[in-house]
Write an enzyme that holds these catalytic residues in place. Sequence first.
Site, PDB file in Angstrom:
ATOM      1  N   SER A 113       2.469   1.397  -2.538  1.00 13.34           N
ATOM      2  CA  SER A 113       1.666   0.833  -2.993  1.00 13.34           C
ATOM      3  C   SER A 113       1.885  -0.148  -3.692  1.00 13.34           C
ATOM      4  O   SER A 113       1.300  -1.686  -3.990  1.00 13.34           O
ATOM      5  CB  SER A 113       0.469   1.898  -4.267  1.00 13.34           C
ATOM      6  OG  SER A 113       1.651   2.009  -5.606  1.00 13.34           O
ATOM      7  N   LYS A 188       2.053  -0.009 -11.388  1.00 13.35           N
ATOM      8  CA  LYS A 188       0.880  -1.075 -10.772  1.00 13.35           C
ATOM      9  C   LYS A 188       1.472  -2.863 -11.454  1.00 13.35           C
ATOM     10  O   LYS A 188       1.392  -2.387 -12.992  1.00 13.35           O
ATOM     11  CB  LYS A 188       0.161  -0.743 -10.883  1.00 13.35           C
ATOM     12  CG  LYS A 188      -0.970   0.112 -10.717  1.00 13.35           C
ATOM     13  CD  LYS A 188      -0.823   0.244  -9.366  1.00 13.35           C
ATOM     14  CE  LYS A 188      -1.728   1.988  -8.286  1.00 13.35           C
ATOM     15  NZ  LYS A 188      -1.094   2.054  -7.105  1.00 13.35           N
TER      16      LYS A 188
END
Length: 334
Positions: A113, A188
């Site tokens: 990701s 993230k």
Amino acid sequence: MGDLVIGARSGAGEPEGSGHRSERSTESAVSATAPEDAAVQSADEQGSGADGASDDSRDEAGSEGESETKAAGKEHKQRSFWKELPILIGIALVLALVIKTFFVQAFSIPSESMQNTLQVGDRVLVDKLTPWFGAEPERGEVVVFHDPGGWLADEPTKQSSNSFVRGVQDVLSFVGLMPSENEKDLIKRVIAIGGDTVECEGEGPVKVNGIALDEPYVFPGNTPCGTKPFGPVKVPDGRIWVMGDHRADSLDSRFHMDQPGGGTVPVDEVIGRAFVVAWPINHWATLPVPKTFDQKGLAAAVPFVPPVAGAVGAVGLLPLVRRMRDRSEREKQS
């Protein structure tokens, strides 16, 4: 008469001459004392020989004693080292635990990701110290945070099938020497913070407070919005909006807008900022904040006062400042 007495006692009829008696007396004395002197000399030689043998024995005994002492000292040092080794290991583990708890912790990247910024299997070091002093995540930072609820519900934990290996991994991860395989943490990039408005329409770009972001870190071939355009979203205070750099392969804030918080993450769930890729060596790199987040006017949460307005305000306050100063001077004089 005296001489006769002496002669009679010697038991021999000797001439009356004194010279002959003196010589005979001297010879007899020498002959009488010679065996005694020889005996004494022999005893001295034997004594000196015995003493010499005793000295040698003492030297040998002394050298043997020194050797035994040195050997005992070496054995004592070896024993001391093995006794101290567990203590040293214990201190090292305690220090590692303290560092992991308050300063820096290693984390492993489990998914794609955050490509190409981070690859699967990379180990990143996370700064856990600054949050203790009240520092909050900033736009553009790569952060690690606990699952705020339901983000990793379907993600299986990766653990070894070998119970011994699993136990060693658990111990090493507990003290911070190895990333944990069973903790549900995510990594993230912070796109917006509390008070910001964030949106992405069509193919992008992503906008924060109306300012378009230039995002060279987005995975090649992806659009800034990925497959999920969104917004505009007002980020609540005390929360952050996060997105993965691989926009087409990241279940980030965009995909959890139907959950409490509207897809945002509480600042309290943030573990810290990832600041360096530490392993493998050929992936070593720092993780700075991209320059696009330094744009003027991006921080809408902080009121922006134009320089001209500031100068006008200062001019308007001058009369009030002068009156207060004059009043203070008059009070001092009275």
